[in-house]
Write a protein that holds these residues in place. Structure first.
Motif, PDB file in Angstrom:
ATOM      1  N   GLY A 226       0.836  -1.199   0.000  1.00  0.00           N
ATOM      2  CA  GLY A 226       0.000   0.000   0.000  1.00  0.00           C
ATOM      3  C   GLY A 226       0.866   1.243   0.000  1.00  0.00           C
ATOM      4  N   TYR A 227       0.298   2.347  -0.453  1.00  0.00           N
ATOM      5  CA  TYR A 227       1.041   3.614  -0.508  1.00  0.00           C
ATOM      6  C   TYR A 227       0.978   4.339   0.834  1.00  0.00           C
ATOM      7  CZ  TYR A 227       1.903   3.678  -5.533  1.00  0.00           C
ATOM      8  OH  TYR A 227       2.378   3.407  -6.797  1.00  0.00           O
ATOM      9  N   ILE A 228       2.112   4.878   1.246  1.00  0.00           N
ATOM     10  CA  ILE A 228       2.157   5.758   2.413  1.00  0.00           C
ATOM     11  C   ILE A 228       2.708   7.101   1.965  1.00  0.00           C
ATOM     12  CG2 ILE A 228       3.305   6.153   4.639  1.00  0.00           C
ATOM     13  CD1 ILE A 228       2.769   3.335   5.380  1.00  0.00           C
ATOM     14  N   TYR A 229       2.010   8.157   2.374  1.00  0.00           N
ATOM     15  CA  TYR A 229       2.354   9.499   1.908  1.00  0.00           C
ATOM     16  C   TYR A 229       3.459  10.146   2.751  1.00  0.00           C
ATOM     17  CZ  TYR A 229      -0.855  10.271  -1.914  1.00  0.00           C
ATOM     18  OH  TYR A 229      -1.456  10.226  -3.140  1.00  0.00           O
ATOM     19  N   TYR A 230       4.223  10.993   2.089  1.00  0.00           N
ATOM     20  CA  TYR A 230       5.295  11.764   2.712  1.00  0.00           C
ATOM     21  C   TYR A 230       4.991  13.251   2.532  1.00  0.00           C
ATOM     22  CZ  TYR A 230       7.963   7.503   3.386  1.00  0.00           C
ATOM     23  OH  TYR A 230       8.365   6.274   3.818  1.00  0.00           O
TER      24      TYR A 230
END
Length: 732
Positions: free
Chosen positions: A508-512
């Protein structure tokens, strides 16, 4: 209730549940993936009560922090600082003391209740208010420290980072100059003098030769520190530390002390000469052999240099100590790690990385590590010395580019992460989530998704550390160069996390904090006068493309990927000016390999294609693409009429090879990068994605020495045509 609470935590931690895949279709991550990602971030999701308690703890920790750890603003923007205080303090006078980077201090007094209140909360029956305080200041670019005091007591600290609007671009490129350069994997370089691997002296020579033919840059693969005690861990994209250099690129013969009798006795021995001859002559870099001879010679040179300069009050010792001091914990940690790993290996213990070190040595901050460092001070000093020498030799090569008048000179490459057993993680465990790896969701090139084995940084920890690790990374990788290529630049916005043990497709994508990171990138870019190139291939959301462009980051355009829906190839004259274009990359076949489908042949032999049907589809697609390329090249008169128009009867020739390169040179991209492999008409790739030990990745050498390569008439003629085509493109 659980899903609702879980979703609240998912949103708080920047986990993206829906995204657009590489085929333009909406995709959703599984509920199980959400929980696993939260577990990797340190949350217990086993019950509603535990999730609710952790949400409350996260909210409470924010309210109990008087100031945010860091704030990034762009120059000339209003500075608004959030201040959170219990209600009994809101009528008192408070003072912000700002210490500028140059040491100057500025004070600003305010009474919280007179400011704009944004929100309030009750924590343990105490009412807290949050205010926004506007500082009537125009701070200079840089990193400034903030302290909040009331009645002489310090209540909190923060950092303000003031950044320019966009990254640096050299004036000539701003004025429309179009340039070309060569990209090279430094370890691949052959020369008459190197020890079986390209070195910084070779780099200096390559710069001089290429500049003489009109090149304005030499692009390098990552030259990050790897593992002296584990030489076969040789991927430049899986380093031990991204801040420091691979000591194997040191030219031992160029260090003062090499001519000493004690050193010459070693290099003149029959065993040394035999190993050196083998390392020079083999087709692939033999990292074990190169490491064996380089470490033996470097240790002998160090003993001479140390006795002469680093044990007394000399200018060399002062410079060395200043280098070590400026390197701080990061440099010390790498040197201690290298010495420790070497010791464990000599003792016959498992030593590939810190996860298998003895328990008391698994963390840089442990007392046993300090004890080891003290007991082995001279060996640690040796590894510090290697970094000092490597930095000097890289700078010498960069100086040659400046002397030759190159517009950019060296451009360096920043890998997206470090490997699991790295020194960088060993020294900052809080920052990295070792229960996950960075990768990519399924896309056209990797239908099953990708797992790169690189633990990601926790975005919250990065923020709590006031972004210092990222600042250090950008600054150190812009040193001794005129440009920085950021591998997988989407990492500034989001990263695909794959939990240990899961398939890559289940990540899954994790935002920065993309705006903050781009601000820091712009600041370091200006400080180091470094143009920034973002490798924006793969699953790229449109939001990041436009954001990167607005922030002065140059896009990365690969000819073979620039296809219209009808299968035709876009003319390079339609590429964005703010981009670097190229025909191929280190993850792709060479031009000959592509044209003759040698990569597909190799992939079949290595078992990369699950079915014959998939392979035949790839062959059919390649056939159509090659015909479309011939149509494009003839349509733009980039190749002569004597080159065939029918793909069934047209093989890869030197004329077609050069024609493709000159076709690119007429394009609108400000920068054009070409591969030395294609100048030498090589057929084997340097890396095959998706393989580990099935193929000798990161080892294949160039087929010719750089001294003789630049004496070839055909290469000089090609360079002349490229330079001419770039000049013409500059005036369009």
């Amino acid at each position: 209730m659980t899903q609702q609470l879980l979703q609240q935590l998912v949103e708080m931690r920047g986990i993206e549940t829906q995204y657009v895949d590489a085929w333009g279709k909406p995709a959703t991550i599984a509920e199980s993936s959400k929980a696993k990602l939260l577990n990797t971030l340190g949350y217990d999701t086993s019950s509603d009560e535990k999730i609710q308690s952790q949400i409350a703890q996260d909210i409470q920790s924010v309210w109990l922090s008087v100031l945010n750890p860091v704030q990034v603003i762009r120059s000339h923007e209003t500075i608004n600082l959030a201040v959170r205080l219990p209600i009994e303090l809101v009528n008192d006078e408070h003072v912000f003391k700002i210490t500028l980077e140059n040491g100057e201090t500025i004070a600003h007094s305010f009474i919280p209740v007179d400011q704009e209140m944004t929100t309030m909360a009750h924590i343990d029956d105490v009412e807290f208010h949050e205010y926004v305080v506007t500082l009537p200041l125009d701070l200079p670019l840089g990193y400034h420290d903030v302290a909040l005091t009331a009645d002489g007591d310090q209540l909190g600290t923060s950092r303000i980072i003031v950044a320019p609007q966009a990254c640096y671009t050299p004036d000539e490129i701003k004025a429309g100059k179009k340039i070309w350069g060569l990209s090279v994997q430094l370890y691949c370089v052959r020369s008459e003098k190197n020890w079986g691997i390209g070195d910084f002296t070779d780099l200096g020579l390559l710069i001089q030769k290429a500049a003489g033919l009109g090149a304005d840059f030499i692009g390098l693969n990552p030259i990050h520190a790897l593992y002296p005690a584990n030489p076969n861990a040789c991927s430049p994209y899986g380093p031990s530390s991204r801040r420091w250099l691979n000591y194997l690129y040191i030219d031992v013969t160029a260090i003062e002390g090499y001519d000493d009798k004690s050193v010459q006795t070693i290099v003149d021995s029959d065993e040394f000469k035999t190993t050196l001859a083998h390392a020079r002559n083999v087709e692939h870099v033999d990292y074990e052999a190169v490491t064996q001879i380089k470490l033996a010679a470097l240790k002998a040179v160090f003993d001479v240099y140390d006795a002469k300069y680093l044990s007394t009050n000399t200018k060399q010792n002062k410079a060395f100590k200043a280098f070590v001091e400026s390197g701080g914990d990061s440099l010390d940690m790498l040197a201690v790690y290298d010495a420790l790993q070497s010791h464990l290996k000599v003792q016959g213990k498992e030593s590939w990385g810190w996860p298998v070190f003895p328990q008391e040595l698994k963390d840089y901050h442990n007392p046993a590590v300090a004890k080891f460092k003290k007991a082995n001070a001279q060996e640690v000093k040796f590894y510090l010395f290697l970094q000092w020498i490597a930095a000097q030799q890289l700078q010498d090569a960069s100086d040659k580019a400046t002397e030759a008048g190159m517009t950019i000179g060296l451009y360096r490459d920043l890998a997206v992460g470090v490997s699991e057993g790295s020194a960088e993680i060993w020294g900052n465990k809080d920052l990295y989530c070792t229960g996950a790896s960075v990768g990519a969701p399924p896309d056209i090139l990797g239908p099953l998704g990708q797992n790169w084995g690189l633990p990601p940084m926790d975005p919250r920890k990065l923020y709590e550390q006031a972004y210092q690790p990222i600042i250090d990374l950008f600054a150190s990788n812009m040193a001794s160069s005129g440009s920085l290529r950021i591998d997988h630049v989407m990492a500034l916005l989001r990263l695909w996390w794959v939990v240990k043990g899961d398939n890559a497709k289940d990540g899954g994508y994790i935002y920065y904090p993309v705006d903050d990171l781009l601000g820091i990138l712009a600041l370091e870019s200006h400080r180091n006068q470094s143009l920034v190139i973002g490798e924006d291939l793969g699953t790229v959301p449109e939001e990041i493309r436009s954001k990167l462009a607005d922030n002065g980051v140059y896009s990365y355009r690969v000819f073979f990927f620039e296809q219209a829906e009808d299968g035709g190839f876009f003319s390079p004259s339609h590429y964005p000016v703010q981009s670097m274009s190229t025909l191929t990359t280190h993850d792709m076949p060479t031009l000959i390999g592509y044209w003759h489908c040698l990569d597909l042949e190799l992939g079949k032999a290595l078992g990369l294609y699950p079915t014959e049907e998939i392979l035949q589809t790839l062959y059919a697609d390649r056939h159509e693409n090659k015909q479309a390329i011939l149509d494009t090249l003839h349509g733009h008169s980039s190749i002569a009429d004597n080159v065939g128009r029918d793909v069934n009867f047209t093989g890869m020739t030197r004329e077609l090879n050069n024609g493709m390169q000159i076709h690119m040179a007429g394009g609108s991209s400000a920068l054009l990068s070409l591969q030395l492999e294609d100048w030498l008409e090589m057929d084997k790739p340097v890396n095959i994605p998706g393989t580990f030990d099935e193929y000798p990745n990161w080892r294949r050498k160039l087929t010719q020495n750089i001294e003789s390569m630049f004496e070839r008439h055909d290469i000089n003629e090609l360079a002349s045509k490229l330079t001419q085509a770039r000049k013409q493109a500059s005036h369009k």
